[in-house]
Design a protein around this motif. Structure first.
Motif, PDB file in Angstrom:
ATOM      1  N   THR A 161     -77.078 -56.337  60.377  1.00 31.13           N
ATOM      2  CA  THR A 161     -76.610 -55.578  59.213  1.00 31.13           C
ATOM      3  C   THR A 161     -77.768 -55.057  58.359  1.00 31.13           C
ATOM      4  N   HIS A 162     -77.564 -53.913  57.747  1.00 27.51           N
ATOM      5  CA  HIS A 162     -78.581 -53.292  56.884  1.00 27.51           C
ATOM      6  C   HIS A 162     -78.966 -54.231  55.738  1.00 27.51           C
ATOM      7  N   TYR A 163     -80.269 -54.241  55.394  1.00 26.39           N
ATOM      8  CA  TYR A 163     -80.763 -55.190  54.388  1.00 26.39           C
ATOM      9  C   TYR A 163     -80.060 -55.056  53.036  1.00 26.39           C
ATOM     10  N   SER A 164     -79.531 -53.858  52.750  1.00 23.26           N
ATOM     11  CA  SER A 164     -78.913 -53.657  51.431  1.00 23.26           C
ATOM     12  C   SER A 164     -77.667 -54.526  51.236  1.00 23.26           C
ATOM     13  N   VAL A 165     -77.043 -54.922  52.326  1.00 27.96           N
ATOM     14  CA  VAL A 165     -75.822 -55.732  52.213  1.00 27.96           C
ATOM     15  C   VAL A 165     -76.155 -57.107  51.626  1.00 27.96           C
TER      16      VAL A 165
ATOM     17  N   ALA B  30     -65.957 -51.196  56.553  1.00 25.88           N
ATOM     18  CA  ALA B  30     -66.787 -50.578  57.590  1.00 25.88           C
ATOM     19  C   ALA B  30     -67.985 -49.902  56.940  1.00 25.88           C
ATOM     20  N   ASP B  31     -69.185 -50.387  57.271  1.00 30.01           N
ATOM     21  CA  ASP B  31     -70.417 -49.736  56.820  1.00 30.01           C
ATOM     22  C   ASP B  31     -70.739 -48.637  57.822  1.00 30.01           C
ATOM     23  N   GLY B  32     -70.278 -47.441  57.504  1.00 25.98           N
ATOM     24  CA  GLY B  32     -70.483 -46.302  58.412  1.00 25.98           C
ATOM     25  C   GLY B  32     -71.619 -45.406  57.960  1.00 25.98           C
ATOM     26  N   ALA B  33     -72.576 -45.968  57.212  1.00 26.90           N
ATOM     27  CA  ALA B  33     -73.670 -45.154  56.653  1.00 26.90           C
ATOM     28  C   ALA B  33     -74.295 -44.253  57.712  1.00 26.90           C
ATOM     29  N   LEU B  34     -74.576 -44.856  58.860  1.00 26.96           N
ATOM     30  CA  LEU B  34     -75.291 -44.102  59.890  1.00 26.96           C
ATOM     31  C   LEU B  34     -74.344 -43.273  60.757  1.00 26.96           C
ATOM     32  N   SER B  35     -73.359 -43.905  61.391  1.00 27.29           N
ATOM     33  CA  SER B  35     -72.553 -43.116  62.341  1.00 27.29           C
ATOM     34  C   SER B  35     -71.104 -42.904  61.937  1.00 27.29           C
TER      35      SER B  35
ATOM     36  N   ILE C 164     -69.972 -44.138  53.821  1.00 28.41           N
ATOM     37  CA  ILE C 164     -70.919 -43.363  54.630  1.00 28.41           C
ATOM     38  C   ILE C 164     -72.062 -42.874  53.727  1.00 28.41           C
ATOM     39  N   SER C 165     -73.156 -42.489  54.376  1.00 25.49           N
ATOM     40  CA  SER C 165     -74.242 -41.822  53.654  1.00 25.49           C
ATOM     41  C   SER C 165     -74.061 -40.328  53.864  1.00 25.49           C
ATOM     42  N   GLY C 166     -74.336 -39.541  52.830  1.00 24.09           N
ATOM     43  CA  GLY C 166     -74.192 -38.092  52.955  1.00 24.09           C
ATOM     44  C   GLY C 166     -75.461 -37.415  53.443  1.00 24.09           C
ATOM     45  N   HIS C 167     -76.600 -38.064  53.216  1.00 23.86           N
ATOM     46  CA  HIS C 167     -77.874 -37.417  53.568  1.00 23.86           C
ATOM     47  C   HIS C 167     -78.295 -37.732  54.990  1.00 23.86           C
ATOM     48  N   LYS C 168     -77.507 -38.514  55.711  1.00 21.82           N
ATOM     49  CA  LYS C 168     -77.900 -38.850  57.085  1.00 21.82           C
ATOM     50  C   LYS C 168     -77.386 -37.781  58.055  1.00 21.82           C
ATOM     51  N   PHE C 169     -76.188 -37.933  58.583  1.00 24.16           N
ATOM     52  CA  PHE C 169     -75.705 -36.957  59.560  1.00 24.16           C
ATOM     53  C   PHE C 169     -75.414 -35.590  58.928  1.00 24.16           C
TER      54      PHE C 169
ATOM     55  N   ILE D 156     -70.824 -49.721  61.500  1.00 27.60           N
ATOM     56  CA  ILE D 156     -70.515 -48.580  62.361  1.00 27.60           C
ATOM     57  C   ILE D 156     -71.829 -47.849  62.524  1.00 27.60           C
ATOM     58  N   GLY D 157     -72.641 -48.434  63.405  1.00 23.87           N
ATOM     59  CA  GLY D 157     -73.999 -47.965  63.589  1.00 23.87           C
ATOM     60  C   GLY D 157     -74.970 -48.878  62.863  1.00 23.87           C
ATOM     61  N   THR D 158     -75.515 -49.880  63.580  1.00 25.27           N
ATOM     62  CA  THR D 158     -76.502 -50.764  62.952  1.00 25.27           C
ATOM     63  C   THR D 158     -77.816 -50.001  62.799  1.00 25.27           C
ATOM     64  N   THR D 159     -78.652 -50.531  61.912  1.00 28.56           N
ATOM     65  CA  THR D 159     -79.869 -49.816  61.563  1.00 28.56           C
ATOM     66  C   THR D 159     -80.825 -49.644  62.739  1.00 28.56           C
ATOM     67  N   MET D 160     -80.987 -50.671  63.565  1.00 21.69           N
ATOM     68  CA  MET D 160     -81.988 -50.571  64.627  1.00 21.69           C
ATOM     69  C   MET D 160     -81.463 -49.964  65.927  1.00 21.69           C
TER      70      MET D 160
ATOM     71  N   ASN E  98     -74.215 -42.703  45.321  1.00 19.24           N
ATOM     72  CA  ASN E  98     -75.643 -42.387  45.473  1.00 19.24           C
ATOM     73  C   ASN E  98     -76.150 -42.716  46.870  1.00 19.24           C
ATOM     74  N   GLY E  99     -75.271 -43.139  47.757  1.00 15.64           N
ATOM     75  CA  GLY E  99     -75.703 -43.452  49.112  1.00 15.64           C
ATOM     76  C   GLY E  99     -74.842 -44.542  49.718  1.00 15.64           C
ATOM     77  N   GLY E 100     -75.124 -44.839  50.973  1.00 19.81           N
ATOM     78  CA  GLY E 100     -74.358 -45.849  51.697  1.00 19.81           C
ATOM     79  C   GLY E 100     -74.402 -47.211  51.018  1.00 19.81           C
ATOM     80  N   SER E 101     -75.561 -47.556  50.450  1.00 11.84           N
ATOM     81  CA  SER E 101     -75.689 -48.880  49.825  1.00 11.84           C
ATOM     82  C   SER E 101     -74.715 -49.039  48.664  1.00 11.84           C
ATOM     83  N   GLU E 102     -74.586 -48.006  47.841  1.00 16.18           N
ATOM     84  CA  GLU E 102     -73.656 -48.101  46.714  1.00 16.18           C
ATOM     85  C   GLU E 102     -72.219 -48.196  47.217  1.00 16.18           C
ATOM     86  N   GLY E 103     -71.922 -47.475  48.300  1.00 15.60           N
ATOM     87  CA  GLY E 103     -70.575 -47.555  48.883  1.00 15.60           C
ATOM     88  C   GLY E 103     -70.268 -48.966  49.358  1.00 15.60           C
ATOM     89  N   ASN E 104     -71.261 -49.595  49.980  1.00 14.83           N
ATOM     90  CA  ASN E 104     -71.074 -50.979  50.432  1.00 14.83           C
ATOM     91  C   ASN E 104     -70.904 -51.922  49.245  1.00 14.83           C
ATOM     92  N   LEU E 105     -71.724 -51.695  48.218  1.00  8.87           N
ATOM     93  CA  LEU E 105     -71.620 -52.521  47.011  1.00  8.87           C
ATOM     94  C   LEU E 105     -70.224 -52.385  46.408  1.00  8.87           C
TER      95      LEU E 105
HETATM   96  C1  LIG Z   1     -78.816 -46.170  55.798  1.00 14.09           C
HETATM   97  C2  LIG Z   1     -77.917 -47.303  55.911  1.00 14.09           C
HETATM   98  C3  LIG Z   1     -77.446 -47.976  54.780  1.00 14.09           C
HETATM   99  C4  LIG Z   1     -77.902 -47.615  53.399  1.00 14.09           C
HETATM  100  O1  LIG Z   1     -77.506 -46.343  53.061  1.00 14.09           O
HETATM  101  P1  LIG Z   1     -78.272 -45.530  51.922  1.00 14.09           P
HETATM  102  O2  LIG Z   1     -77.555 -44.216  51.976  1.00 14.09           O
HETATM  103  O3  LIG Z   1     -79.702 -45.446  52.325  1.00 14.09           O
HETATM  104  O4  LIG Z   1     -78.071 -46.246  50.656  1.00 14.09           O
HETATM  105  C5  LIG Z   1     -76.549 -49.003  54.943  1.00 14.09           C
HETATM  106  N1  LIG Z   1     -76.152 -49.369  56.161  1.00 14.09           N
HETATM  107  C6  LIG Z   1     -76.582 -48.753  57.275  1.00 14.09           C
HETATM  108  C7  LIG Z   1     -76.089 -49.204  58.592  1.00 14.09           C
HETATM  109  C8  LIG Z   1     -77.494 -47.697  57.202  1.00 14.09           C
HETATM  110  O5  LIG Z   1     -77.917 -47.089  58.300  1.00 14.09           O
END
Ligand SMILES: *Cc1c(COP(=O)(O)O)cnc(C)c1O
Length: 378
Positions: free
Chosen positions: A123-127, A202-207, A231-236, A172-176, A95-102
């Motif tokens: 690191t992203h707050y979801s971690v 590797a949290d590659g959600a963003l990049s 990775i997140s699918g709805h980002k890139f 792999i791409g911090t949030t800020m 369902n997104g990067g957060s679930e992948g990290n979980l």
């Molecule tokens: C967006 C993001 C997440 C969370 O991904 P979701 O797809 O929103 O669950 C985790 N880590 C990083 C670095 C992100 O940019």
């Protein structure tokens, strides 16, 4: 069935107003890493069906209204892209990067129940949320000024806990600032310190989804030492429904499969029912764009980011960007600009993220407003 025609008039206009506001909001956002350029109209007929990929996509299910075959192709595509060991990969569409990290942290905990998790302050707050859910002990590592992990601090912290298995979460791409932690360097530190029991996620959600297309390929994948990548699918890539992909070494996932076998199921994923539509979007995207199309998408977005950085600097704003990233960082502008362009900010800094779909024209109108605001303040 046309649902909108059977709605009471008041609700019908509510729906229409929402559609208009969602459209306007999408046109103007620059601050969140979500691609707005995609066309999945060919998939519209699938909205009529209750697609559900419940369970492990690699284990056949008796519920056959789903997209598991395409989901497996999506996972395979990313496993190859991330240079996973040829016969030792597995994964699913999340369902997104957060679930992948979980998922990855869960896998790491099952492997090393006494492990200590190390992750950087950027690191992203979801971690943190995930670590709390999993009840895993962790240590926050300092960051360098660009948002990348401070490797000396990592080494220091690991050396103070040498008796514990080490689980390192690399961004792999911090949030800020979209900084990338160097997976090869982290692996090297773990090997040099002879921490035999270790795991790198590797949290590659963003990049993560476009880093493989860079000429100067960052060290982020399985060949560099990662044991799992999310990775997140709805980002890139872009998707109307938030989604993601997690890829992990199959041998690790098999241990989890065994550990839940006693309850009579081989559901190795996190949720029960799983979205059967999002694998369709990802499959359609990777098949229609292919490696070349995705690489071109990345290069176009990088050009727009370079343009935005340059234009901000040209009007006197000290904007900067980590190498080969889509995120342009600059001092936090006024409230009305942040609200209109939906800019996140932290510690006095804001950013725009030049995801696919952000055009030069959009950057130009943003720059014009930034320039006007600077004149007012100036
Ligand atoms: C967006 C993001 C997440 C969370 O991904 P979701 O797809 O929103 O669950 C985790 N880590 C990083 C670095 C992100 O940019």
């Amino acid at each position: 069935m046309n649902t909108s025609s059977i709605l009471p008039p008041a609700d019908k206009s509510k729906l229409e107003a929402l559609l208009a506001s969602v459209g306007a909001g999408t046109a103007n956002f620059l601050g969140y890493p979500v691609a707005k350029e995609f066309d999945y109209s060919a998939l519209m007929p699938f909205l009529q069906y209750p697609l559900n990929n419940l369970g492990d996509p690699f284990i056949p299910s008796t519920y056959s209204v789903g997209t598991r075959e395409l989901e497996k192709e999506v996972v395979e595509f990313f496993a190859r892209l991330f240079r996973a060991p040829a016969s030792d990969w597995w994964g699913y569409v999340t369902n997104g990067g957060s679930e992948g990290n979980l998922y990855a942290l869960y896998l790491a905990r099952e492997l090393y129940p006494k492990g200590m998790v190390y992750y950087s302050g950027a690191t992203h707050y979801s971690v943190q949320k995930n670590l709390h859910l999993l009840n895993m002990p962790s240590i926050v590592i300092r960051t360098q000024e660009n948002g990348e992990m401070d490797y000396d601090d990592l080494e220091n912290m690991i050396s103070m806990h040498r008796h514990l298995p080490a689980i390192v979460l690399a961004n792999i791409g911090t949030t800020m600032t979209e900084a990338r932690d160097d997976v090869k360097r982290i692996k090297h530190i773990l090997n040099r310190m002879a921490i035999r029991q270790h795991y790198i996620h590797a949290d590659g959600a963003l990049s993560g989804s476009y880093s493989a297309f860079l000429e100067d390929r960052p060290a982020f994948d399985f060949a560099d030492g990662a044991n799992s990548i999310a990775i997140s699918g709805h980002k890139f890539i872009g998707s109307p429904i938030p989604c993601g992909v997690v890829v992990a070494q199959k041998s690790y996932r098999d241990r989890i499969a065994r550990s839940v076998a006693y309850i009579g199921t081989l559901d190795t994923t996190i949720t029960g029912s799983r979205n059967g539509h999002s694998p369709l979007f990802l499959w359609y995207a990777v098949k229609s764009m292919g490696m070349e199309g995705l690489a071109a998408r990345a290069h176009q977005a990088l050009e727009i980011a370079a343009y935005a950085e340059e234009q901000l600097q040209a009007i006197g704003i000290p904007a900067w960007r980590n190498k080969d990233t889509l995120t342009v960082v600059f001092p936090e502008p006024e409230e009305h600009i942040r609200r209109k362009w939906q800019l996140a900010s932290e510690n006095g800094w804001s950013h725009i993220i030049c995801m696919p779909g952000v055009t030069r024209a959009l950057i130009d109108s943003f720059i014009a407003e930034m320039a006007a605001a600077a004149v007012l303040v100036g």
